[in-house]
Design an enzyme around this catalytic site. Sequence first.
Site, PDB file in Angstrom:
ATOM      1  N   ASP A  16      -6.523 -10.561   9.581  1.00 21.12           N
ATOM      2  CA  ASP A  16      -6.374 -12.022   9.488  1.00 21.12           C
ATOM      3  C   ASP A  16      -6.915 -12.641   8.202  1.00 21.12           C
ATOM      4  O   ASP A  16      -6.648 -13.791   7.918  1.00 21.12           O
ATOM      5  CB  ASP A  16      -7.103 -12.697  10.654  1.00 21.12           C
ATOM      6  CG  ASP A  16      -6.447 -12.367  11.979  1.00 21.12           C
ATOM      7  OD1 ASP A  16      -5.276 -11.971  11.963  1.00 21.12           O
ATOM      8  OD2 ASP A  16      -7.123 -12.498  13.010  1.00 21.12           O
ATOM      9  N   ASN A  61       0.259  -3.200 -16.359  1.00 24.97           N
ATOM     10  CA  ASN A  61      -1.049  -3.871 -16.306  1.00 24.97           C
ATOM     11  C   ASN A  61      -1.853  -3.628 -17.574  1.00 24.97           C
ATOM     12  O   ASN A  61      -3.020  -3.247 -17.531  1.00 24.97           O
ATOM     13  CB  ASN A  61      -1.850  -3.423 -15.084  1.00 24.97           C
ATOM     14  CG  ASN A  61      -3.009  -4.368 -14.794  1.00 24.97           C
ATOM     15  OD1 ASN A  61      -2.926  -5.554 -15.120  1.00 24.97           O
ATOM     16  ND2 ASN A  61      -4.086  -3.859 -14.247  1.00 24.97           N
ATOM     17  N   ARG A  77       1.207  24.178  -2.036  1.00 22.16           N
ATOM     18  CA  ARG A  77       1.799  23.826  -3.309  1.00 22.16           C
ATOM     19  C   ARG A  77       0.944  22.801  -4.037  1.00 22.16           C
ATOM     20  O   ARG A  77       0.258  22.004  -3.413  1.00 22.16           O
ATOM     21  CB  ARG A  77       3.177  23.237  -3.012  1.00 22.16           C
ATOM     22  CG  ARG A  77       4.020  22.945  -4.190  1.00 22.16           C
ATOM     23  CD  ARG A  77       5.444  22.676  -3.759  1.00 22.16           C
ATOM     24  NE  ARG A  77       6.220  23.896  -3.587  1.00 22.16           N
ATOM     25  CZ  ARG A  77       7.457  23.925  -3.094  1.00 22.16           C
ATOM     26  NH1 ARG A  77       8.041  22.822  -2.698  1.00 22.16           N
ATOM     27  NH2 ARG A  77       8.097  25.065  -2.996  1.00 22.16           N
TER      28      ARG A  77
END
Length: 750
Positions: free
Chosen positions: A156, A525, A559
């Site tokens: 919230d 950025n 991997r």
Amino acid sequence: MENNIKRIGVFTSGGDAQGMNAAVRSVVRTTLDRGAEAYAIYEGYQGMVDGGRNMRPMGWNEVGGILQQGGTIIGSARCAEFRERPGRLRAVANLLTSGIDKLVCIGGDGSLTGAYKLYEEWPGLVEELLQTGVISQEMADAHPSLAVAGIIGSIDNDMYGSDMTTGADTALHRIVEAVDAITSTAASHQRSFVIEVMGRRCGYLALMSALATGADWVLIPEAPPNLDDWEAKMCDVLARGRENGRRDSIVIVAEGAQDRYGSPITSQYVKEVLEERLGEDARITVLGHVQRGGAPSAFDRNLATQLGVRAVEELLADEPGTEPFVMGIQGNKITRTPLATCLQQTQAVAEAVHAGQYERAMELRGRSFRKSFRTLRTLVRALPHDPTPGQRRARIAVLNAGGPAPGMNTAVRAAVRLGTDKGHIMMGINRGFRGLIRGEIKELNWMDVAGLAPRGGSELGTNRTAPEGGEWYAIARNLEEHQVEGILMIGGWTGYKAVYEMHRLRENYPAFQIPMICLPATINNNLLGSELSVGADTALNSIVDAVDKIKQSAVASRRTFVVEVMGHYCGYLALMSALATGAERVYIHEEGVTLKDLVEDVNQLITGFKRGKRVGLMIRNEHANDIYSTDFMRALFEEEGGDLFDVRQAILGHMQQGGNPTPYDRILATRLASDCVEYLEEQILNGRAESAYIGLVGGEFRLTAVEDLPRLMDSERARPKSQWWMDLRPIARTLAQPAPRSRLETHETE
Ligand code: ADP
């Protein structure tokens, strides 16, 4: 237990929120890295009250592979017993049995209130346990007080103490994805939709998702409609929007929305109003728990990670008896605020709303919340206010420059609407400075930019070629011809340089003696004067999504992946994506890559795989090192890995520039555009011609004079000379290192 080893217990409590796992991982690993012991308390306060198997030591690898998982792996619960003293007494007994007197509580204000109570009552509860013979004098003496660090886990964003709570950004992702999807179906049927989002006491999710999606109306608890017949106003705006060509109507309602007498405004009621008064089909979508679901966003992962690290550092450094505190973020800085203050201030908003003091509630929510609400009220208008008769109408041009960045369109839309609403004449320039050289300038009106908020790419068109030589003359002529009085450049380095040049050349070209402002928009950025640029968050999330999938595929077959990401010479995307995905190594140009590094990295991979590691992940900035290229690294690791693991490379490429902007980028774009329009208006109306770069600094918008470009930028590498995120490198390194040997032996079998 050895007396000098400190123990930290971590738990998640109350409603779950994305990023909780990242916080748990970071708390556990930081604790272990600092030579302390980490305990997880499962199922929140319930586990604390029940004790036993609910409190368990955590090993390094037990929190591996959880960064991308929603929910919380250590469980969360609501616990009625803990609300009463006897429950808390049992909790203290259990904590003491496990030797824990330091807690990291990850939860909402309810959970943090509970933690504060526990802190306050601790000495009394310990005394009671001593008196009743449950614990020994020695144990009581060893743990005279409780230390508490709070991390706000709440979708919230309803708490004081942090600009953002962990989970709110991801919840916005879920809402915005849903609203975008509904918008497209609503538009094809010319329907109205009422969308209910979470937020019983706080309108943050509703307000920000409305701002991000271009919704047409929003209802939040803190700012009830100030008319008795607000229904008529809403329907009038929606109806007029339709008349002016809008194909859909979207109303966003916060769960706790109410009118100014405190009666709830439910989504069902809004639907009925729309059907009755507009005579059209309206549908309700209640987003519900979708908002808590799914993988956490890059922002939430990195926020939670940083908060976890700092919470542990502070707990370990504090003297016994220190007041509980909350770790939060302001701008890009991690902050520490007394928990008591956070709880009081949060309570104050709730009380203001309850007492009908809405002005005060909005004030307590902070400046940017209030301003966003005002901006939204302009953006949702069916049509702009008419210019006042005799008003001085400024002529402002908007253009994009540099590589495409998601959020450019959002900024253009906001600028055009906000400028038009103030009575000014807004113009769009196509294809960046190329278009300006050719005079491709046209007026843009209110409906020209409808529907642009969610769209990625650049509708105006953008371009990486900077003007030169005689082209300046063409630009000057076109500015004069269209009587341009101010320029808003939304883009990256190309635009920043060009505006700097125009400012420098203003003595030679009178047309350049106008105010100009640059809004940072590039995925890299890499711009001066702003800690973040519009588009970077979207690119970061695209990378993180891709890497999550790559990691999943790699697990199946032992991997290692070398993933190459964009960023030009700036390592921001590489480092932040490594932090968010748990990559063991990140290569950036700022640090360089040496053969010695590579040899060490190979050895670390070999050790890791020998100890049972199943996937390796190295993230590399595209220009980290020209000689040790991605392919070179792949080949080197492959050869040295022998039978232990194989190696693949993934060059993510242009997917990083595409996609619809994330909520964060849309909100940032909108808010920055609003300030840019105000800046230009102020300059023009006062006959001034200063130029500036706008940006986010310490959580606020600041201006940097255009003249400062050479001082602040490494122009050759196109990146700022000082970059704040470089400080996050040790965190990425520490948290992603292989399990320290001793811990492995304690808690794991090889
Ligand atoms: P959130 O932390 O998300 O706000 P809740 O309000 O449900 O969620 O709180 C979670 C738990 O914290 C509660 O179930 C209860 O165990 C504990 N708690 C909440 N409020 C208090 C309080 N006033 N005193 C003691 N414990 C509390």
